[in-house]
Design an enzyme around this catalytic site. Structure first.
Site, PDB file in Angstrom:
ATOM      1  N   GLU A  75       0.820  -1.222   0.000  1.00 47.47           N
ATOM      2  CA  GLU A  75       0.000   0.000   0.000  1.00 47.47           C
ATOM      3  C   GLU A  75       0.845   1.260   0.000  1.00 47.47           C
ATOM      4  O   GLU A  75       0.541   2.235  -0.684  1.00 47.47           O
ATOM      5  CB  GLU A  75      -0.924   0.020   1.227  1.00 47.47           C
ATOM      6  N   ASP A  94      -0.790  -5.074   2.950  1.00 47.37           N
ATOM      7  CA  ASP A  94      -1.127  -3.856   3.672  1.00 47.37           C
ATOM      8  C   ASP A  94      -0.421  -3.935   5.021  1.00 47.37           C
ATOM      9  O   ASP A  94      -0.825  -4.723   5.877  1.00 47.37           O
ATOM     10  CB  ASP A  94      -2.649  -3.747   3.859  1.00 47.37           C
ATOM     11  N   ILE A  96      -0.275  -2.038   7.665  1.00 46.03           N
ATOM     12  CA  ILE A  96      -1.245  -1.830   8.743  1.00 46.03           C
ATOM     13  C   ILE A  96      -2.602  -1.593   8.083  1.00 46.03           C
ATOM     14  O   ILE A  96      -2.816  -0.563   7.433  1.00 46.03           O
ATOM     15  CB  ILE A  96      -0.898  -0.618   9.631  1.00 46.03           C
ATOM     16  N   ASP A  97      -3.497  -2.561   8.237  1.00 51.99           N
ATOM     17  CA  ASP A  97      -4.860  -2.323   7.755  1.00 51.99           C
ATOM     18  C   ASP A  97      -5.688  -1.878   8.959  1.00 51.99           C
ATOM     19  O   ASP A  97      -5.658  -2.494  10.020  1.00 51.99           O
ATOM     20  CB  ASP A  97      -5.445  -3.596   7.140  1.00 51.99           C
ATOM     21  N   THR A  99      -5.507   1.697   9.626  1.00 50.56           N
ATOM     22  CA  THR A  99      -4.550   2.698  10.115  1.00 50.56           C
ATOM     23  C   THR A  99      -5.223   3.719  11.024  1.00 50.56           C
ATOM     24  O   THR A  99      -4.652   4.137  12.039  1.00 50.56           O
ATOM     25  CB  THR A  99      -3.875   3.411   8.929  1.00 50.56           C
ATOM     26  N   ASP A 233      -6.070  -4.464   0.882  1.00 52.57           N
ATOM     27  CA  ASP A 233      -6.986  -4.563   2.028  1.00 52.57           C
ATOM     28  C   ASP A 233      -7.653  -5.934   2.095  1.00 52.57           C
ATOM     29  O   ASP A 233      -7.967  -6.425   3.174  1.00 52.57           O
ATOM     30  CB  ASP A 233      -8.079  -3.496   1.918  1.00 52.57           C
TER      31      ASP A 233
HETATM   32  C1  LIP Z   1      -8.845   0.814   5.431  1.00 56.75           C
HETATM   33  C2  LIP Z   1      -9.721  -0.327   4.939  1.00 56.75           C
HETATM   34  C3  LIP Z   1     -11.172  -0.100   5.303  1.00 56.75           C
HETATM   35  C4  LIP Z   1     -11.646   1.197   4.701  1.00 56.75           C
HETATM   36  C5  LIP Z   1     -10.802   2.337   5.213  1.00 56.75           C
HETATM   37  C6  LIP Z   1      -9.313   2.141   4.913  1.00 56.75           C
HETATM   38  P1  LIP Z   1      -6.238   1.295   5.598  1.00 56.75           P
HETATM   39  O1  LIP Z   1      -7.537   0.547   4.976  1.00 56.75           O
HETATM   40  O2  LIP Z   1      -9.269  -1.522   5.519  1.00 56.75           O
HETATM   41  O3  LIP Z   1     -11.972  -1.142   4.813  1.00 56.75           O
HETATM   42  O4  LIP Z   1     -13.002   1.396   5.034  1.00 56.75           O
HETATM   43  O5  LIP Z   1     -11.230   3.532   4.593  1.00 56.75           O
HETATM   44  O6  LIP Z   1      -9.130   2.191   3.521  1.00 56.75           O
HETATM   45  O7  LIP Z   1      -6.185   2.600   4.885  1.00 56.75           O
HETATM   46  O8  LIP Z   1      -6.441   1.450   7.052  1.00 56.75           O
HETATM   47  O9  LIP Z   1      -5.069   0.410   5.240  1.00 56.75           O
END
Ligand code: LIP
Length: 298
Positions: A75, A94, A96-97, A99, A233
């Site tokens: 990412e 990713d 950190i998913d 974030t 994601d």
């Molecule tokens: C997140 C996604 C989530 C989405 C957030 C964000 P990140 O990814 O996992 O589903 O709703 O807007 O995109 O940005 O935390 O890696």
């Protein structure tokens, strides 16, 4: 190259060790400590921290050493050159998913490491160190939570008697700029929840696509629908979900087969017949209030 089941299992083991030994401690140690030091990306609710970038470099360095011929899409480092996902084995990561959850210290952030071959998710590892939840799977080898087989409870699947993950997402343009995705999403939420519409039992939101996918794989959630998230994601969670009998289709109606970078997804749990899954999907799609459109920016 077509990777064997054993080769996929070996890769899964490497990702589990990387997630638990090198990434998890950094993720856990820094959660909630970056509230005054994050940056905006696409807008002021699409956030990134130095820890996201640090973790991605840790993952990239280890995977390049172990699998120098595999491609890598992350990412925080992707460019337009990554737009075309080839047939070659490609890690889609990713660091950190969730974030925003990480920045707030809300314990639903995780690292999500997937591998695709011929564009199909074949290995997935999702690790939330805050709640000690390690989900992992590889194609044909089953899915696991903390080393125990992950199987959703067998029970009837029906839209009205479902709880579904729905997200606010980070793209919030409303009523302007010709981008009506946000308005379509809100109208869809209303149609699903209203007593004049789907009247579903309820919606839930982990704030992390990967965690939502794992909650569906566990059977705790019946489905997850989102437009605007990315391949990194969902890639790992997609493999984990598939190994529990779940399926992923497009978030827009009649899109039964989609690429991992579709950016618009509907994930449905296992523990139910394929015919009931497909009936659920078609009923869900009847509530989608328009066609969501996303593009690859880079
Ligand atoms: C997140 C996604 C989530 C989405 C957030 C964000 P990140 O990814 O996992 O589903 O709703 O807007 O995109 O940005 O935390 O890696």
């Amino acid at each position: 190259m077509v990777l064997s089941k054993q080769e996929l299992k070996n890769i899964e083991t490497v990702l589990v060790e990387l997630a638990t030994k090198e990434v998890g401690p950094v993720l856990k140690e820094n959660a909630g400590k970056m509230f005054d030091s994050f940056d905006d990306k696409a807008n002021q609710v699409d956030l990134v921290t130095a820890i996201d970038k640090q973790i991605e470099q840790t993952i990239l360095k280890r995977l390049k050493a172990e699998y120098p011929d595999f491609h890598f899409i992350g990412e925080e480092s992707y460019t337009s050159a990554d737009r075309e996902i080839s047939d070659a084995p490609t890690f889609i990561v990713d660091p950190i998913d969730g974030t925003t959850n990480f920045i707030h210290g809300y314990p639903y952030s995780c690292t999500s490491m997937g591998l695709v071959e011929k564009g199909v998710p074949v290995v997935g590892v999702v690790y939330n160190p805050h709640l000690n939840q390690l989900y992992h799977a590889s194609q044909g080898n089953g899915a696991f939570l903390n080393g125990e087989p992950l199987k959703p409870v067998e029970r009837p699947l029906g839209l009205q008697r479902s709880i579904i993950a729905l997200e606010s997402g980070s793209e919030r343009s409303s009523g302007s700029s010709g981008d009506d995705n946000f308005d379509i999403k809100q109208a869809t939420y209303r149609s699903l929840l209203s007593d004049q519409g789907g009247y579903i039992h309820g919606s839930r939101s982990c704030g992390s696509a990967a965690m939502n996918m794992c909650m569906v794989a566990s059977g705790y959630l019946d489905a997850y629908w989102e437009g605007g998230c990315w391949a990194w994601d969902v890639c790992a969670g997609w493999c984990i979900l598939t190994e529990t009998g779940g399926k992923v289709v497009g978030g827009n109606a009649n899109e039964w087969k989609i690429p991992v970078d579709e950016r618009c997804y509907l994930a449905v749990r296992g523990g139910a017949s394929e015919s009931s899954q497909d009936k659920f999907i078609e009923e869900f799609w009847s509530h989608v209030a328009g066609k969501l459109k996303y593009f690859w920016q880079g």
